[in-house]
Every structure is written in C-alpha cells, then in structure tokens.
Design an enzyme around this catalytic site. Structure first.
Site, PDB file in Angstrom:
ATOM      1  N   ALA A   1      44.311  83.679 -34.266  1.00 21.39           N
ATOM      2  CA  ALA A   1      45.534  83.006 -33.823  1.00 21.39           C
ATOM      3  C   ALA A   1      46.500  82.938 -34.996  1.00 21.39           C
ATOM      4  CB  ALA A   1      45.189  81.605 -33.347  1.00 21.39           C
TER       5      ALA A   1
ATOM      6  N   GLY B   1      40.445  83.977 -32.994  1.00 22.26           N
ATOM      7  CA  GLY B   1      40.932  84.335 -31.664  1.00 22.26           C
ATOM      8  C   GLY B   1      40.796  85.828 -31.388  1.00 22.26           C
TER       9      GLY B   1
ATOM     10  N   GLU C   1      37.439  86.263 -30.169  1.00 17.55           N
ATOM     11  CA  GLU C   1      37.363  85.605 -28.857  1.00 17.55           C
ATOM     12  C   GLU C   1      37.968  86.486 -27.764  1.00 17.55           C
ATOM     13  OE1 GLU C   1      39.084  81.985 -30.561  1.00 17.55           O
ATOM     14  OE2 GLU C   1      37.361  80.900 -29.757  1.00 17.55           O
TER      15      GLU C   1
ATOM     16  N   GLU D   1      37.162  79.948 -38.206  1.00 17.08           N
ATOM     17  CA  GLU D   1      38.007  78.769 -37.959  1.00 17.08           C
ATOM     18  C   GLU D   1      37.616  77.568 -38.801  1.00 17.08           C
ATOM     19  OE1 GLU D   1      36.825  80.793 -35.673  1.00 17.08           O
ATOM     20  OE2 GLU D   1      38.259  81.089 -34.033  1.00 17.08           O
TER      21      GLU D   1
HETATM   22  C1  3H9 Z   1      42.005  81.041 -34.735  1.00 18.56           C
HETATM   23  O1  3H9 Z   1      41.963  82.197 -34.474  1.00 18.56           O
HETATM   24  C2  3H9 Z   1      41.757  79.959 -33.752  1.00 18.56           C
HETATM   25  C3  3H9 Z   1      41.186  80.427 -32.462  1.00 18.56           C
HETATM   26  O2  3H9 Z   1      39.824  80.131 -32.364  1.00 18.56           O
HETATM   27  C4  3H9 Z   1      41.844  79.696 -31.344  1.00 18.56           C
HETATM   28  C5  3H9 Z   1      42.929  80.431 -30.760  1.00 18.56           C
HETATM   29  C6  3H9 Z   1      43.695  79.584 -29.796  1.00 18.56           C
HETATM   30  N1  3H9 Z   1      48.003  83.732 -38.958  1.00 18.56           N
HETATM   31  O3  3H9 Z   1      45.277  87.461 -46.390  1.00 18.56           O
HETATM   32  P1  3H9 Z   1      46.329  88.497 -46.558  1.00 18.56           P
HETATM   33  C7  3H9 Z   1      49.225  86.606 -43.050  1.00 18.56           C
HETATM   34  S1  3H9 Z   1      42.394  80.497 -36.293  1.00 18.56           S
HETATM   35  C8  3H9 Z   1      49.173  83.848 -39.608  1.00 18.56           C
HETATM   36  O4  3H9 Z   1      47.155  88.458 -47.774  1.00 18.56           O
HETATM   37  P2  3H9 Z   1      44.315  90.553 -46.666  1.00 18.56           P
HETATM   38  C9  3H9 Z   1      49.060  86.064 -44.458  1.00 18.56           C
HETATM   39  O5  3H9 Z   1      49.608  84.780 -44.585  1.00 18.56           O
HETATM   40  C10 3H9 Z   1      42.626  81.971 -37.229  1.00 18.56           C
HETATM   41  N2  3H9 Z   1      49.345  84.637 -40.700  1.00 18.56           N
HETATM   42  O6  3H9 Z   1      45.768  89.977 -46.354  1.00 18.56           O
HETATM   43  C11 3H9 Z   1      49.813  87.120 -45.262  1.00 18.56           C
HETATM   44  O7  3H9 Z   1      51.197  86.838 -45.129  1.00 18.56           O
HETATM   45  P3  3H9 Z   1      52.182  87.149 -46.340  1.00 18.56           P
HETATM   46  C12 3H9 Z   1      41.337  82.625 -37.551  1.00 18.56           C
HETATM   47  C13 3H9 Z   1      48.285  85.315 -41.128  1.00 18.56           C
HETATM   48  O8  3H9 Z   1      44.367  91.968 -46.318  1.00 18.56           O
HETATM   49  C14 3H9 Z   1      49.524  88.410 -44.497  1.00 18.56           C
HETATM   50  O9  3H9 Z   1      49.140  88.002 -43.181  1.00 18.56           O
HETATM   51  N3  3H9 Z   1      41.552  83.743 -38.409  1.00 18.56           N
HETATM   52  C15 3H9 Z   1      47.045  85.234 -40.511  1.00 18.56           C
HETATM   53  O10 3H9 Z   1      43.867  90.125 -48.023  1.00 18.56           O
HETATM   54  C16 3H9 Z   1      48.404  89.229 -45.108  1.00 18.56           C
HETATM   55  O11 3H9 Z   1      47.263  88.383 -45.268  1.00 18.56           O
HETATM   56  C17 3H9 Z   1      41.537  83.642 -39.743  1.00 18.56           C
HETATM   57  O12 3H9 Z   1      41.286  82.606 -40.299  1.00 18.56           O
HETATM   58  C18 3H9 Z   1      46.935  84.406 -39.367  1.00 18.56           C
HETATM   59  N4  3H9 Z   1      45.769  84.281 -38.677  1.00 18.56           N
HETATM   60  O13 3H9 Z   1      43.333  89.799 -45.648  1.00 18.56           O
HETATM   61  C19 3H9 Z   1      41.813  84.905 -40.503  1.00 18.56           C
HETATM   62  N5  3H9 Z   1      46.164  86.015 -41.168  1.00 18.56           N
HETATM   63  O14 3H9 Z   1      52.081  88.597 -46.595  1.00 18.56           O
HETATM   64  C20 3H9 Z   1      42.826  84.639 -41.568  1.00 18.56           C
HETATM   65  C21 3H9 Z   1      46.851  86.581 -42.178  1.00 18.56           C
HETATM   66  O15 3H9 Z   1      53.491  86.662 -45.857  1.00 18.56           O
HETATM   67  N6  3H9 Z   1      43.202  85.820 -42.266  1.00 18.56           N
HETATM   68  N7  3H9 Z   1      48.121  86.163 -42.155  1.00 18.56           N
HETATM   69  O16 3H9 Z   1      51.656  86.331 -47.488  1.00 18.56           O
HETATM   70  C22 3H9 Z   1      42.434  86.415 -43.203  1.00 18.56           C
HETATM   71  O17 3H9 Z   1      41.299  86.051 -43.428  1.00 18.56           O
HETATM   72  C23 3H9 Z   1      43.020  87.558 -43.977  1.00 18.56           C
HETATM   73  O18 3H9 Z   1      44.415  87.446 -43.872  1.00 18.56           O
HETATM   74  C24 3H9 Z   1      42.606  88.955 -43.508  1.00 18.56           C
HETATM   75  C25 3H9 Z   1      43.461  90.012 -44.275  1.00 18.56           C
HETATM   76  C26 3H9 Z   1      41.120  89.166 -43.821  1.00 18.56           C
HETATM   77  C27 3H9 Z   1      42.854  89.147 -42.039  1.00 18.56           C
END
Ligand code: 3H9
Length: 712
Positions: free
Chosen positions: A63, A109, A112, A132
């Site tokens: 999400a 998500g 999911e 999460e």
């Molecule tokens: C969820 O899903 C809840 C559900 O259960 C319920 C649904 C209703 N949202 O980390 P990076 C941005 S909760 C918004 O530097 P990498 C990040 O801020 C979510 N933005 O890259 C950055 O922006 P900027 C569960 C996001 O390659 C850019 O993307 N999911 C999100 O080192 C690049 O990110 C997570 O917790 C997001 N979800 O790593 C996963 N994700 O360039 C969270 C990233 O402006 N994300 N951004 O600074 C991660 O773990 C890592 O970003 C990922 C990529 C491994 C995907």
C-alpha cells in the site's frame, strides 16, 4: 491522468500491467484501476484468463504508506479496509483464471493482491513478504487470513511478526507460490494461465480449508509466538495484533476472520507506534536528499580503500569495507599494533563463524581483502582513506598532511573523529575539498549509522560519494554539520549530563538504566558507557578542559572522573558503573561504591539526595535531547528533525517505535517539553535554557514536524 494498469491481450490472455513508479505502491486510484482491469478481462470475449504483472523493477511493493496519514478515525480505517477486502473478493471471484506474475518484490498489500489471485508465479530472484509490522501495522487486506491458508500458520506467523521477506524458492516450498521460473516471467505466466484456462481451473485461497489438526497446531504456534514476543518486542503492539488476527483465521470462517483483521488493523493504523515507524520509513529515505546537492552530482567509484589506525574503530571500519567486498589496506605505526588489530578482526570473524553467521570459506575470502601494512605503499591507488588514529588534533593534522602527499588528488580523505574540527584537518591536508568526516559508531562493523560531516570546503562530489558509499557499506549515512560532537555526540553530552546529575540527586545506576530500558533503549546510559569505556569520555572532558570548554552547559559531575581515577573504565577493566565477573565479562552486579561516590559528589555541590521517579528520569533525559536537538536544528547542523531521529535510532538505539527524540517530543507535545525546560530552569539553574526554536514553535502552535500541537 497516467494509465495505472495497462491492458494488452496476447495469445487470448489479458496482461494487466501495473504501472505506478517507482514501486507500484497501491494508491486508492491503483486499487480501482486493478479492479476495473480485472472486470474488463472477465467481460472480454477475446480473453480466456489474465496475468497481473508489474512494470518497472518490481511487482507491487505494498500500500502507499502515505495513505495511512489520511485515515484519522477508526471508522475511516474500517471503511477503507472493508472496501479493499471487497475489491479483493471481486478479484478472487473472477470467473477466468487470474495469475499474479511476480518479479522484484510482492510486499504487504502487493502480496495480499497476489494471494487473492488464483495462482502465483515468480522469477527466482523475487521476494514476497508481509512487512507491515515494521510500520506498526498488520496486513490489512486479508493477508492474515489468506497467508495461513496457503503456507500454514507457523510460516505465516513468522513472516507477519518478523516482517522479513522470503525468497521465491522458499515461498514455493511454503505453498505461497505455485511456480518459479528462471527468466521469462511473462511467457511463464501466460503458459500458466493457458493450462489452467484449458482445464477450467480456478483456485480461491479463501476456500482452502484449515483442518482441525492444522488449526490445533496453528493455535499452539500462536501461543508460542506470543510467549517469544513477550520478551522480544518491548513496547511494540503490532506483532501481538498479528498473532490475534492469525488466530482468528484458525478459529473463524474467512469472512469473520477478515472482520477481526479489519478491527485489529484499524487500531494499529491509528497508534502512535505506527505513526512513529511510518515517519522513520520516510525519514530514512530523506536523509540521502541534500537540498543543494543535485541527484546527478558525479559520484566517485570506490574500488579500493585504506584505513589508518588499527585500534577498535579502525579494525571495525576495515571489516566494514571488507564485508562490502572492497579491498582495504589497514595501516598501523608498528607490527605489534598491527598484529593486535588483525587479531581483533580475526576474533570477530571467528565469533561470527561460531555463531553460524558466516562460513569458514567466507571468513577466509573476507579477511583476505584486508591487507595489513606499516607503510603508505599502495595508498596511491586507493579511492578513499579513513583516518582512525588516536583522538588527538596534532596527530590527526600530521596524518592528514601525510595522506595528502601519498594519495591521488581525487582520493577522498575521511576522518573518523568523533569530536575534532574537520575544518582544521581539511586545512592541514591542503586538499580541503576532499576532506570529510566519516564518523562511525562502535562497534563500527555492526552499528548502521554513519555521520557524514560536511566541513566548510568539502565538495558536493565528496558528500554525494560518501552517501553512495554509506549505502554500499550497509550503513545509513546522515549528513551533518561540523560542530563539536557533530549531532550524535553533541546531543549525547546533554543526555549524559542529565544521567550523571540524576545519579547525584538520588537515582541509582540500576534504576536510571532500567527506566531508559523500559522506555525502549536497548541499554541505559551507564550500561552503554561501561561498554564504550568511561576513559573515552573522561579523556574528551580533559581535552576540552585544557581548551577551557565543556561538552554540555551546566554542572559537570565529578563522578565519572572519579571512576576513571580508580581505573574503573567499564567492562574492559572488570568494573565501571557496575562490577563485572571479569575484565571483558558481561555478567554485572550493582556496586554500592557508586552510591557512596555520588553521595559525596552531591554533598560537594550542596545537592540533597532523595528518591526520583522513573517517569522523571525519562522526562529529564528526553527533554534534554529535544531541547538540544532544537538548537542543533536551528543552527543548521542537522538538515531536518528526521535526520536527528534517524541518527538516534541507528546510533544509540532510541526506540524505533517512538520515532526518535524529535518525533517523540512532538508526540509528548512541544508545549509540555517547553514547560518542563522552564520548570527545570527554576529548579536547577539557568543552564536549562529553552532553545529559541522550541519557544518559537510553541508560540506558533506547531511541532518539529509542522503539525498543530496541543497546549500544555
Ligand atoms: C501495506 O501494504 C498495508 C497492507 O497490508 C494493507 C493495504 C490496505 N509506499 O526504499 P527505496 C518509495 S503497508 C509509498 O528507496 P529500494 C520510497 O519512499 C506497505 N512509497 O527503494 C522511495 O521514494 P523516494 C508494505 C514507497 O529499491 C522510493 O519508493 N510494504 C513505498 O531500496 C524507492 O524506495 C512495505 O513496507 C510504499 N509502500 O527498496 C514495503 N515503498 O525515491 C516498503 C517504497 O521519493 N518498501 N516507496 O525516496 C520497501 O521495503 C522498499 O522501498 C523496496 C524497494 C524493497 C520496495
């Protein structure tokens, strides 16, 4: 409006390509676009089945985390998650096979959504996970209900309470994926749809039955997890909510379990813990953005490195480079010092092997990247030198002057000093644009923080290179200004000042440590100092005294210097603030001698000792941090409050779920913090001066993060 989901038909299969860069995060618009694309595929007579796939580097990473800030009430949370649950039910009820094709990450998500598809295929390099809990929430779009049906409760509990993604092959073994392919994911997914469509197969995860035997085993796993969490996840509520939700999956029908998940999820989204963790998620990514350093600033490639000084810090820094695969020269003045440094390194790696964290082969390969030397031979081919010699200005200046003579003009010259003026070192080198602070935290090979100290003449390229290098070394690099103690230790001086004074006022070492550990720090101030060495602080105080300066304003407790005079340097000498079973030992007992010393010190300052509440200990220390943090910010030594929060979380173990000292101050309320500073000023003296920024923010009714603040 950009198209968020592309619709293309190939070989009677509709490819639904999610395209929401950079990570295909699920915004409300994307949820709807997926819904519409699946409905279109179902209605399309030219289509027998569908593939949901991600454009760019990843499937769906979850999400959009920013969305949670827009949910202000329980009702809003419940409404939003009910809509998501209904949408996923529509995907699952699609009458044509729907395959999720995963590359990169399917997280939160994203997983999911994939689990609501009928089948899942992934490339071998992909990862899937429910992270999460790291944001203080729980999977809120059916993850706690569908994952146990696919993988069994034990795997689901591990994935959802730990938050760590699993590799595609592991996910296949666990039953989360149906197929893993080496390369052409698209072709593999189309083939999978076609075989399933040919036999009319559709598998709905929600319909997978959990047998009574599986449920009983799952419930036992829930109990076991709860017991383990009891000690491991101090103060954090989300992991327990995850267990409750998975328990509901084992005991209730799918719809009722989902309703339970929605309620637990709503409580978590609204919790301060989750707000703090979400704040840190973005703050950690923000630290690498420096307003006057454009993204395209040239970055030097670091192929070889050198470290000067093989003491505890130098040895740890050399290990950090070796661990990242970068060959490193390690220089000392003589063979004996060099051998001591290499012995420390060998011991550390051997202990990793003994703990099963490293193979003997990896040890041999990694240690071979460190070349011990007593000369500057080879320094002319390194791209960075980290100076980690004894904390003495003359010695460091001489070292920088020498380094400028033996390295190439473009070589980065970094100092690991924790206190000294980087500008002076820059001048001594004659190459100020290349000189920068790389302040590591002990043990340098373990602690993730790297303070990158930008001196007056440091070039933008040197800063950009250091930030990129920090990532490669597995560190979180935070750029700070060149003030005494930089940001981390400058604020720590106020933290320690209060700890010492609280001791003199009647707190005890075990009580003060316990209060801070209960607040969420991994170790209290005295335990921490026993590990770092009481001698380190005393030597810095002595050096400053010789310059007529002090580390923090206000009374300087004499207690630590008395311990130093007694040779009680901490764990390494077998005694410090505590007594230890042996020099270097960890089993500690309180020592009544400390109270005697503190009583005498208090009497000398005319302080009457008396009982102190744990809450007052926490209030004094966190207020001191916030007040000094406000000064650091106002003076421009930290760019943003979030940078200070990241420094404290990674440098000193400030509890993540409290968001760091600045975020925590906002949650307490800046009017409360200011009222405390004023009260302390009345009680203790003028050295408790409110930071002007703190006063201004309170007057404007704002917090460090700009939001409205309630009055005290
Ligand atoms: C969820 O899903 C809840 C559900 O259960 C319920 C649904 C209703 N949202 O980390 P990076 C941005 S909760 C918004 O530097 P990498 C990040 O801020 C979510 N933005 O890259 C950055 O922006 P900027 C569960 C996001 O390659 C850019 O993307 N999911 C999100 O080192 C690049 O990110 C997570 O917790 C997001 N979800 O790593 C996963 N994700 O360039 C969270 C990233 O402006 N994300 N951004 O600074 C991660 O773990 C890592 O970003 C990922 C990529 C491994 C995907």
């Amino acid at each position: 409006m950009p198209t968020l989901v592309h619709y293309d038909v190939t070989d009677r299969v509709a490819l639904l390509t999610v395209d929401n860069p950079p990570v295909n995060a699920l915004t409300p618009a994307l949820w709807n676009a997926i819904d519409e694309a699946v409905a279109r595929g179902v209605a399309d007579e030219a289509v027998d089945g569908m593939v949901l796939i991600g454009a760019g580097s990843t499937f769906i990473a979850g999400a959009d985390i920013k969305i949670f800030d827009t949910l202000r009430s329980r009702e809003q949370c419940l409404e939003r998650s009910a809509a998501n649950h209904a949408l996923l039910a529509r995907l699952e009820n699609a009458t044509k096979p729907l395959v999720a094709a995963i590359h990169g990450n399917a997280l939160g998500g994203g997983l999911e959504v994939a689990m609501a598809c009928h089948f899942r295929i992934a490339v071998v390099s992909a990862h899937v996970g429910q992270p999460e809990v790291l944001l203080g929430i729980i999977p809120g779009a059916g993850g706690t209900q569908r994952l146990p049906r696919l993988s069994g409760a034990a795997v689901a509990l591990e994935m959802c309470t730990g938050g760590k993604p699993v590799s595609a092959p592991d996910a296949l073994r666990a039953g989360i994926l149906d197929q893993v392919v080496d390369d052409d994911l698209r072709a593999g997914a189309i083939a999978l749809v076609n075989t399933r469509a040919a036999t009319g197969q559709i598998r709905r995860t929600r319909d997978i039955a959990i047998t009574p035997t599986e449920a009983a085993a799952g419930l036992a796993a829930c109990e076991k997890t709860r017991a383990a969490l009891g000690t491991a996840s101090r103060g954090s509520r989300a992991p327990f909510a995850v267990v409750d939700a998975i328990e509901a999956a084992l005991t209730l029908p799918f719809d009722a379990g989902s309703a339970r998940e929605r309620e637990l999820s709503a409580d978590c989204i609204l919790s301060t813990e989750s707000k703090a963790l979400r704040h840190l998620f973005f703050a950690e990514r923000e630290v690498s953005k420096i307003p006057d350093i454009p993204k395209d600033t040239p970055v030097a490639e670091i192929r070889r490195a050198a470290v000067v000084g093989a003491g505890t810090m130098g040895a740890g820094i050399a290990m950090t480079y070796a661990n990242a695969g970068i060959p490193v020269l390690l220089k000392e003045v003589d063979e004996a010092a060099l051998e001591r440094g290499m012995a420390t390194i060998r011991r550390n790696y051997e202990s990793s092997v003994a703990k099963g964290r490293m193979t003997p082969d990896a040890l041999a390969r990694t240690i071979a990247r460190i070349t011990p030397t007593t000369s500057y031979d080879g320094f002319d081919s390194v791209d960075v030198v980290v100076e980690a010699v004894f904390e003495n200005m003359d010695l460091k200046k001489a070292t920088f002057a020498e380094l400028a003579g033996v390295t190439r003009a473009e070589c980065l010259l970094a100092s690991n000093s924790s206190t000294l003026d980087i500008d002076e070192l820059a001048t001594a080198s004659g190459r100020p644009a290349q000189v920068i602070g790389h302040h590591y935290f002990s043990p340098a090979n373990v602690m993730k923080l790297l303070e990158i100290v930008r001196a007056r003449a440091t070039s933008k390229e040197a800063v950009a290179t250091s930030l990129t290098l920090a990532k490669r070394l597995g560190k979180v690099g935070v750029v700070v200004g060149n003030c005494f103690g930089f940001v981390a230790n400058r604020m720590l001086a106020y933290y320690m000042r209060e700890a010492y004074l609280l001791l003199e006022e009647g707190g005890t070492v075990p009580q003060i440590d316990r209060a801070l550990v209960e607040f969420g720090f991994p170790v209290g101030p005295f335990g921490m100092q026993d590990i770092a060495g009481i001698d380190v602080g005393t030597r810095i105080r002595q050096y400053l005294a010789s310059l007529g300066k002090t580390r923090a304003e206000g009374p300087q407790s004499e207690v630590p210097d008395e311990l130093f005079a007694l040779g009680r340097y901490g764990q390494k000498t077998g005694a410090g603030w505590y007594k230890y079973d042996a020099p270097g030992g960890r089993a500690r007992t309180p020592d009544p001698l400390i109270d005697e010393i503190a009583t005498r010190a208090a009497a000398r300052r005319g302080v009457t000792r008396g009982p102190i509440e744990d809450a007052d200990i926490v209030a004094r220390i966190t207020t001191a941090l916030a007040n000094e943090g406000a000064r650091v910010l106002e003076e421009g030594y930290a760019l943003r409050p979030g940078d200070i929060d990241v420094i404290y979380v990674y440098g000193f173990g400030f509890p993540r779920w409290r968001g760091g000292p600045m975020f925590y101050a906002d949650t307490v309320g800046l009017p409360v913090i200011l009222a405390r500073v004023r009260e302390y000023r009345e009680r203790f003296g003028d050295y408790w001066r409110p930071a002007p920024l703190l006063e201004r923010l309170v007057a404007e009714g704002r917090g460090f993060y700009g939001q409205a603040q309630r009055s005290a």
